[in-house]
Design an enzyme around this catalytic site. Structure first.
Site, PDB file in Angstrom:
ATOM      1  N   SER A 174     -45.739  10.519-100.364  1.00  0.00           N
ATOM      2  CA  SER A 174     -46.536  11.598 -99.799  1.00  0.00           C
ATOM      3  C   SER A 174     -45.755  12.412 -98.785  1.00  0.00           C
ATOM      4  O   SER A 174     -44.825  11.921 -98.141  1.00  0.00           O
ATOM      5  CB  SER A 174     -47.777  10.995 -99.115  1.00  0.00           C
ATOM      6  OG  SER A 174     -48.500  11.984 -98.407  1.00  0.00           O
ATOM      7  N   GLY A 175     -46.187  13.669 -98.611  1.00  0.00           N
ATOM      8  CA  GLY A 175     -45.679  14.498 -97.536  1.00  0.00           C
ATOM      9  C   GLY A 175     -46.471  14.351 -96.260  1.00  0.00           C
ATOM     10  O   GLY A 175     -46.204  15.055 -95.276  1.00  0.00           O
ATOM     11  N   ASP A 176     -47.440  13.448 -96.250  1.00  0.00           N
ATOM     12  CA  ASP A 176     -48.240  13.193 -95.052  1.00  0.00           C
ATOM     13  C   ASP A 176     -48.674  11.731 -95.114  1.00  0.00           C
ATOM     14  O   ASP A 176     -48.082  10.933 -95.833  1.00  0.00           O
ATOM     15  CB  ASP A 176     -49.435  14.148 -94.987  1.00  0.00           C
ATOM     16  CG  ASP A 176     -49.842  14.483 -93.556  1.00  0.00           C
ATOM     17  OD1 ASP A 176     -49.854  13.560 -92.718  1.00  0.00           O
ATOM     18  OD2 ASP A 176     -50.147  15.647 -93.263  1.00  0.00           O
ATOM     19  N   ASP A 177     -49.714  11.357 -94.363  1.00  0.00           N
ATOM     20  CA  ASP A 177     -50.138   9.961 -94.311  1.00  0.00           C
ATOM     21  C   ASP A 177     -50.539   9.457 -95.695  1.00  0.00           C
ATOM     22  O   ASP A 177     -51.211  10.166 -96.454  1.00  0.00           O
ATOM     23  CB  ASP A 177     -51.331   9.809 -93.360  1.00  0.00           C
ATOM     24  CG  ASP A 177     -51.017  10.303 -91.963  1.00  0.00           C
ATOM     25  OD1 ASP A 177     -49.910  10.010 -91.460  1.00  0.00           O
ATOM     26  OD2 ASP A 177     -51.870  10.989 -91.382  1.00  0.00           O
ATOM     27  N   SER A 236     -43.360   7.631 -97.023  1.00  0.00           N
ATOM     28  CA  SER A 236     -43.730   8.865 -96.343  1.00  0.00           C
ATOM     29  C   SER A 236     -42.816   9.057 -95.141  1.00  0.00           C
ATOM     30  O   SER A 236     -43.141   8.622 -94.033  1.00  0.00           O
ATOM     31  CB  SER A 236     -45.200   8.832 -95.899  1.00  0.00           C
ATOM     32  OG  SER A 236     -45.563  10.068 -95.305  1.00  0.00           O
TER      33      SER A 236
END
Length: 480
Positions: free
Chosen positions: A259-262, A293
């Site tokens: 992911s690019g976030d949580d 991540s």
């Protein structure tokens, strides 16, 4: 219709189901003499369905270029008549099915064949505008309305979104580019959002390139998310994996997320809107999660947590090249609470921080938040953690005059990276205890000695979500 379904409950023989299957096989035998062939599938679901159809029955074309939004919605609308008659299943055959947002119905299963790909339309007009969530007061990307998710449901009961690891591709690059350039007037669509609903299952799918969050159950109860592979470029903006939001009785398990976030972000509303709405996330199980991540957390609690977060149980967590293992994010103005959090069995490799708590996250929906709304963070438990190649063990920052309390950390071994920080534990405005933790924790978390901490023990009781079972369901597809 082309499909037929039957069911049998695990470990229980359903005589009527068996008779139905026998009758079907007899029918197949008769029709086989007429050169009819059948494809046979079985799948696990909370409930099986008595009626079914294929999206191709409603004019759908899986060529990757034909817009199928109307075909999907027509299929769902047709199948909704069977909600009180045994429910229905919509089958997505092999192919590349371009579609915009469509709404689901109750007592319904959306099933993707292993060779089926849902492609999110890049035409903004294919995503109707909907109101901001009441616990947020505005969209996350921009003030005002937001685009409806690719797969959307509201006020539903008994919904299953599953498949034989079929794929949902949000084709998010266009959305990411517009977001970064400030060219979006409304909040980007998610891949799957279900609101104000109960008895939800999302399983056995691959989700890629979401425009923003991937899976967002909000104001829901009895939710199972399992067997998902979620993939997005690690620099894509806000492509959170799974975000349970103001939900009760949720289980997330056996998922792999890049992911690019949580990877998992637990939420419950934003500042004064979340406080007013007052719906916490509670009774949450997260287990057997694997996460990558580099710029965010494996599990984040907050930052939108103004309705409260409580009774979170996470275990058997693996992370590689991620910013932090578990992060609590909050701020003055949030109000609410994060309490009774239990985490055990984390294996972490290449991390910036193992433990991270911050009371100064800052981001607010507007300037109307209450500066006296102070969040309460208490009874946070971590045990049985092994980490390698770590830059810094912990960054724990409470709120001045409002310390985070009841922190308990036990049986933790952290191997440091070559470029590790000289100060390994940075602690302010926190209180708690530790046992068998290496490197040595900060003075605000004094070592109690070997085997002296019982408070870190994982709860032995089971939550109601553990009783949400799965049946083995069948359907047969006729091929001429």
């Amino acid at each position: 219709m082309e499909l037929w379904t039957s069911a049998r409950r695990s470990k229980v023989i359903d005589v009527r189901g068996v008779l139905g299957v026998l009758v079907l096989f007899y029918t197949i035998g008769v029709e086989s003499r007429k050169s009819v062939k059948w494809d046979y599938f079985e799948y696990g679901a909370s409930n099986c369905r008595a009626h079914s159809a294929s999206v191709s029955d409603f004019g759908g074309v899986g060529d990757g270029t034909t817009e199928n939004t109307k075909a999907f919605q027509a299929a769902v609308d047709h199948l909704s008549q069977f909600s009180s008659k045994g429910g229905s299943l919509l089958y997505v055959p092999p192919g590349r099915w371009l579609t915009g947002s469509f709404n689901l119905t109750s007592y319904f299963t959306l099933y993707l064949d292993k060779d089926a790909v849902l492609l999110g339309s890049q035409n903004e007009s294919e995503y109707p505008l909907i109101e901001p969530l009441p616990s947020y007061g505005r969209g996350r990307d921009a003030d005002g309305a937001r685009y409806s998710s690719l797969i959307f449901g509201n006020n539903l009961t008994d919904v299953v979104i599953t498949g034989a690891n079929g794929t949902i591709d949000g084709q998010g690059e266009l959305w990411w580019t517009k977001f970064r350039a400030g060219k979006l007037d409304y909040t980007r669509p998610y891949l799957i959002e279900i609101m104000f609903s109960t008895d939800i299952q999302i399983s056995n799918l691959t989700l890629i390139n979401s425009p923003s969050w991937n899976v967002h159950p909000v104001y829901c109860s009895n939710v199972v998310v399992q067997g998902l592979t979620i993939l997005a470029p690690v620099k894509s903006p806000n492509t959170d994996g799974i975000n349970p939001d103001s939900c009760t009785n949720t289980r997330i398990q056996d998922c792999y997320i890049v992911s690019g976030d949580d990877c998992v972000a637990v939420k419950s509303g934003w500042d004064e809107y979340g406080i007013s709405f007052g719906m916490p996330t509670k009774q949450l199980v997260i287990r057997r999660l694997t996460c990558i991540s580099p710029t965010s957390a494996v599990i984040a609690l907050g930052s939108e947590m103004s309705g409260g977060i409580e009774d979170v149980r996470a275990e058997d967590i693996t992370a590689i090249d991620s910013e932090s293992g578990v992060r609590i994010k909050t701020a003055v103005g949030r109000g609410g609470y994060v309490k009774d959090v239990y985490v055990r069995g984390m294996t972490l490799k290449t991390m910036k921080w193992v433990f991270w708590m911050t009371g100064n996250y800052g981001s607010h929906p507007d300037n109307n938040y209450d500066p006296n709304a102070i969040p309460v963070i208490q009874n946070i438990n971590y045990r049985d953690v092994v980490a390698e190649n770590v830059t810094m063990a912990a960054k724990l920052e409470g709120i001045a005059g409002d310390p985070f309390t009841g922190i308990c950390i036990s049986n933790v071994t952290i191997g440091l990276a070559q470029n590790s920080k000289k100060l390994q534990w940075n602690c302010t405005d926190v209180a708690g205890i530790t046992s068998e933790v290496n490197p040595k924790p900060c003075d605000l978390l004094p070592d109690q000695g070997q085997g002296k901490i019982e408070e870190c023990n994982f709860p032995e009781d089971s939550l109601p979500v553990e009783n949400m079972g799965v049946q083995t369901c069948y359907f047969f597809r006729k091929r001429w």
